[in-house]
Design a protein around this motif. Structure first.
Motif, PDB file in Angstrom:
ATOM      1  N   ARG A  70       0.836  -1.193   0.000  1.00 62.53           N
ATOM      2  CA  ARG A  70       0.000   0.000   0.000  1.00 62.53           C
ATOM      3  C   ARG A  70       0.881   1.258   0.000  1.00 62.53           C
ATOM      4  N   ALA A  71       0.477   2.239  -0.715  1.00 64.54           N
ATOM      5  CA  ALA A  71       1.236   3.490  -0.798  1.00 64.54           C
ATOM      6  C   ALA A  71       0.259   4.639  -0.925  1.00 64.54           C
ATOM      7  N   GLY A  72       0.490   5.682  -0.122  1.00 62.72           N
ATOM      8  CA  GLY A  72      -0.443   6.789  -0.140  1.00 62.72           C
ATOM      9  C   GLY A  72       0.188   8.131  -0.424  1.00 62.72           C
ATOM     10  N   SER A  73       1.519   8.225  -0.446  1.00 66.21           N
ATOM     11  CA  SER A  73       2.153   9.532  -0.621  1.00 66.21           C
ATOM     12  C   SER A  73       3.379   9.427  -1.517  1.00 66.21           C
ATOM     13  N   ALA A  74       3.450  10.356  -2.441  1.00 65.26           N
ATOM     14  CA  ALA A  74       4.634  10.421  -3.312  1.00 65.26           C
ATOM     15  C   ALA A  74       5.801  11.099  -2.611  1.00 65.26           C
ATOM     16  N   ARG A  75       5.546  11.669  -1.437  1.00 66.44           N
ATOM     17  CA  ARG A  75       6.596  12.372  -0.705  1.00 66.44           C
ATOM     18  C   ARG A  75       7.395  11.458   0.212  1.00 66.44           C
ATOM     19  N   SER A  76       7.021  10.210   0.280  1.00 68.46           N
ATOM     20  CA  SER A  76       7.678   9.284   1.196  1.00 68.46           C
ATOM     21  C   SER A  76       9.177   9.168   0.890  1.00 68.46           C
ATOM     22  N   PRO A  77      10.028   9.085   1.887  1.00 69.08           N
ATOM     23  CA  PRO A  77      11.482   8.953   1.657  1.00 69.08           C
ATOM     24  C   PRO A  77      11.878   7.694   0.914  1.00 69.08           C
ATOM     25  N   ILE A  78      11.003   6.689   0.888  1.00 67.52           N
ATOM     26  CA  ILE A  78      11.368   5.436   0.215  1.00 67.52           C
ATOM     27  C   ILE A  78      11.048   5.485  -1.277  1.00 67.52           C
ATOM     28  N   ARG A  79      10.453   6.580  -1.734  1.00 64.89           N
ATOM     29  CA  ARG A  79      10.112   6.702  -3.142  1.00 64.89           C
ATOM     30  C   ARG A  79      11.036   7.700  -3.829  1.00 64.89           C
ATOM     31  N   ARG A  80      11.328   7.448  -5.071  1.00 71.82           N
ATOM     32  CA  ARG A  80      12.157   8.359  -5.850  1.00 71.82           C
ATOM     33  C   ARG A  80      11.451   9.707  -5.996  1.00 71.82           C
ATOM     34  N   GLY A  81      12.181  10.779  -5.717  1.00 73.26           N
ATOM     35  CA  GLY A  81      11.602  12.107  -5.773  1.00 73.26           C
ATOM     36  C   GLY A  81      10.961  12.531  -4.473  1.00 73.26           C
ATOM     37  N   GLY A  82      10.965  11.631  -3.500  1.00 69.95           N
ATOM     38  CA  GLY A  82      10.386  11.967  -2.213  1.00 69.95           C
ATOM     39  C   GLY A  82      11.377  12.710  -1.324  1.00 69.95           C
ATOM     40  N   GLY A  83      10.983  12.905  -0.088  1.00 69.86           N
ATOM     41  CA  GLY A  83      11.849  13.606   0.846  1.00 69.86           C
ATOM     42  C   GLY A  83      13.027  12.756   1.292  1.00 69.86           C
ATOM     43  N   VAL A  84      13.934  13.379   2.023  1.00 74.01           N
ATOM     44  CA  VAL A  84      15.117  12.698   2.554  1.00 74.01           C
ATOM     45  C   VAL A  84      14.948  12.551   4.060  1.00 74.01           C
ATOM     46  N   ALA A  85      15.090  11.324   4.533  1.00 71.99           N
ATOM     47  CA  ALA A  85      14.954  11.076   5.968  1.00 71.99           C
ATOM     48  C   ALA A  85      16.266  11.391   6.681  1.00 71.99           C
ATOM     49  N   PHE A  86      16.197  12.228   7.691  1.00 69.86           N
ATOM     50  CA  PHE A  86      17.353  12.578   8.515  1.00 69.86           C
ATOM     51  C   PHE A  86      18.500  13.167   7.684  1.00 69.86           C
ATOM     52  N   GLY A  87      18.163  13.926   6.660  1.00 68.29           N
ATOM     53  CA  GLY A  87      19.185  14.557   5.825  1.00 68.29           C
ATOM     54  C   GLY A  87      19.787  15.772   6.496  1.00 68.29           C
ATOM     55  N   PRO A  88      20.894  16.293   5.940  1.00 63.87           N
ATOM     56  CA  PRO A  88      21.554  17.463   6.537  1.00 63.87           C
ATOM     57  C   PRO A  88      20.706  18.718   6.405  1.00 63.87           C
ATOM     58  N   LYS A  89      20.819  19.574   7.402  1.00 61.95           N
ATOM     59  CA  LYS A  89      20.138  20.856   7.423  1.00 61.95           C
ATOM     60  C   LYS A  89      21.151  21.944   7.776  1.00 61.95           C
ATOM     61  N   PRO A  90      20.944  23.179   7.304  1.00 66.38           N
ATOM     62  CA  PRO A  90      21.870  24.260   7.680  1.00 66.38           C
ATOM     63  C   PRO A  90      21.848  24.486   9.183  1.00 66.38           C
ATOM     64  N   GLY A  91      22.983  24.833   9.707  1.00 66.78           N
ATOM     65  CA  GLY A  91      23.069  25.105  11.139  1.00 66.78           C
ATOM     66  C   GLY A  91      24.497  24.969  11.619  1.00 66.78           C
ATOM     67  N   SER A  92      24.739  25.432  12.811  1.00 69.32           N
ATOM     68  CA  SER A  92      26.077  25.383  13.384  1.00 69.32           C
ATOM     69  C   SER A  92      26.303  24.051  14.084  1.00 69.32           C
ATOM     70  N   ARG A  93      27.383  23.385  13.724  1.00 75.91           N
ATOM     71  CA  ARG A  93      27.757  22.130  14.372  1.00 75.91           C
ATOM     72  C   ARG A  93      29.128  22.264  15.043  1.00 75.91           C
ATOM     73  N   ARG A  94      29.438  23.469  15.457  1.00 73.11           N
ATOM     74  CA  ARG A  94      30.758  23.730  16.020  1.00 73.11           C
ATOM     75  C   ARG A  94      30.880  23.183  17.434  1.00 73.11           C
ATOM     76  N   ALA A  95      31.941  22.435  17.642  1.00 71.44           N
ATOM     77  CA  ALA A  95      32.248  21.984  18.991  1.00 71.44           C
ATOM     78  C   ALA A  95      32.933  23.135  19.731  1.00 71.44           C
ATOM     79  N   ARG A  96      32.985  23.039  21.021  1.00 66.48           N
ATOM     80  CA  ARG A  96      33.560  24.127  21.814  1.00 66.48           C
ATOM     81  C   ARG A  96      34.531  23.575  22.844  1.00 66.48           C
ATOM     82  N   VAL A  97      35.535  24.389  23.154  1.00 67.00           N
ATOM     83  CA  VAL A  97      36.500  24.078  24.203  1.00 67.00           C
ATOM     84  C   VAL A  97      36.506  25.268  25.154  1.00 67.00           C
ATOM     85  N   ASN A  98      36.437  25.007  26.451  1.00 67.11           N
ATOM     86  CA  ASN A  98      36.373  26.132  27.383  1.00 67.11           C
ATOM     87  C   ASN A  98      37.715  26.855  27.466  1.00 67.11           C
ATOM     88  N   LYS A  99      37.708  28.033  28.065  1.00 65.57           N
ATOM     89  CA  LYS A  99      38.885  28.894  28.074  1.00 65.57           C
ATOM     90  C   LYS A  99      40.064  28.246  28.793  1.00 65.57           C
TER      91      LYS A  99
END
Length: 203
Positions: A70-99
């Motif tokens: 059964r399939a109800g959505s073309a946006r499903s990550p398992i279908r070609r052209g669908g969304g990406v599951a847990f894909g990268p997003k813009p944002g800061s991934r900087r690690a930090r070290v204290n002074k």
């Protein structure tokens, strides 16, 4: 026109214990390099989730009788052209070290460089802005590889004379970071810059 001063003399090596002993855990030094590498990332990679994909909301095919799952959505990550599951997003991934850890790591690295006779002091940088004069001074001083020239407030003459020399950089003592120290084969500081570095790391 005022006469230019003589070319700077050969830099003298600092004492091996100028920055104390090189005491820092190996994992801290590695973490400092990892933090620097993370800070250089732009973190602009972006993928669309299934909620951001533009597609028809109509059911793809009937629920039963086809023999297919059964399939109800073309946006499903398992279908070609669908969304990406847990894909990268813009944002800061900087690690930090204290002074405290950062100062400990920089001090240990400077101490190790001093013990390896890689840090020296130049009484003067000279007044010549010419690249050939600076290159001749580096050759006469036996400075090869990556050379870091450090001053409290580097003059424009110093910056101009090194601008076109590969692997030679000019930095301020108060902004000198761990990575710049780590990759340098030789560090040449002015007397004021050496005092500023010692004060900065508590040596």
């Amino acid at each position: 026109m005022a006469a230019r001063s003589a070319s700077p003399g050969t830099p003298r090596l600092v004492a091996s214990d100028c920055f104390g002993e090189a005491e820092a855990p190996a994992d801290l030094l590695k973490r400092m390099l990892t933090v620097h590498a993370a800070s250089q990332r732009q973190a602009t990679a972006n993928t669309k989730s299934r909620g951001e994909v533009v597609a028809s909301t109509a059911k793809l095919y009937r629920q039963k009788g086809t023999g297919r799952a059964r399939a109800g959505s073309a946006r499903s990550p398992i279908r070609r052209g669908g969304g990406v599951a847990f894909g990268p997003k813009p944002g800061s991934r900087r690690a930090r070290v204290n002074k405290r850890e950062r100062r400990q790591a920089v001090r240990a690295l400077l101490a190790a460089k001093a013990a390896d006779e890689c840090i020296s002091v130049a009484a003067t940088w000279g007044d010549s802005p010419k690249t050939r004069d600076r290159a001749a001074w580096l050759d006469a001083s036996g400075l090869s590889g990556r050379v870091l020239l450090v001053d409290v407030n580097p003059s424009e003459v110093l910056r101009r004379s090194t601008r076109n020399i590969p692997d030679v950089d000019v930095e301020r003592a108060d902004t000198l970071n761990f990575y710049e120290i780590a990759v340098a084969d030789h560090i040449v500081a002015s007397p004021a810059a050496l005092d500023a570095l010692q004060e900065r790391v508590g040596a």
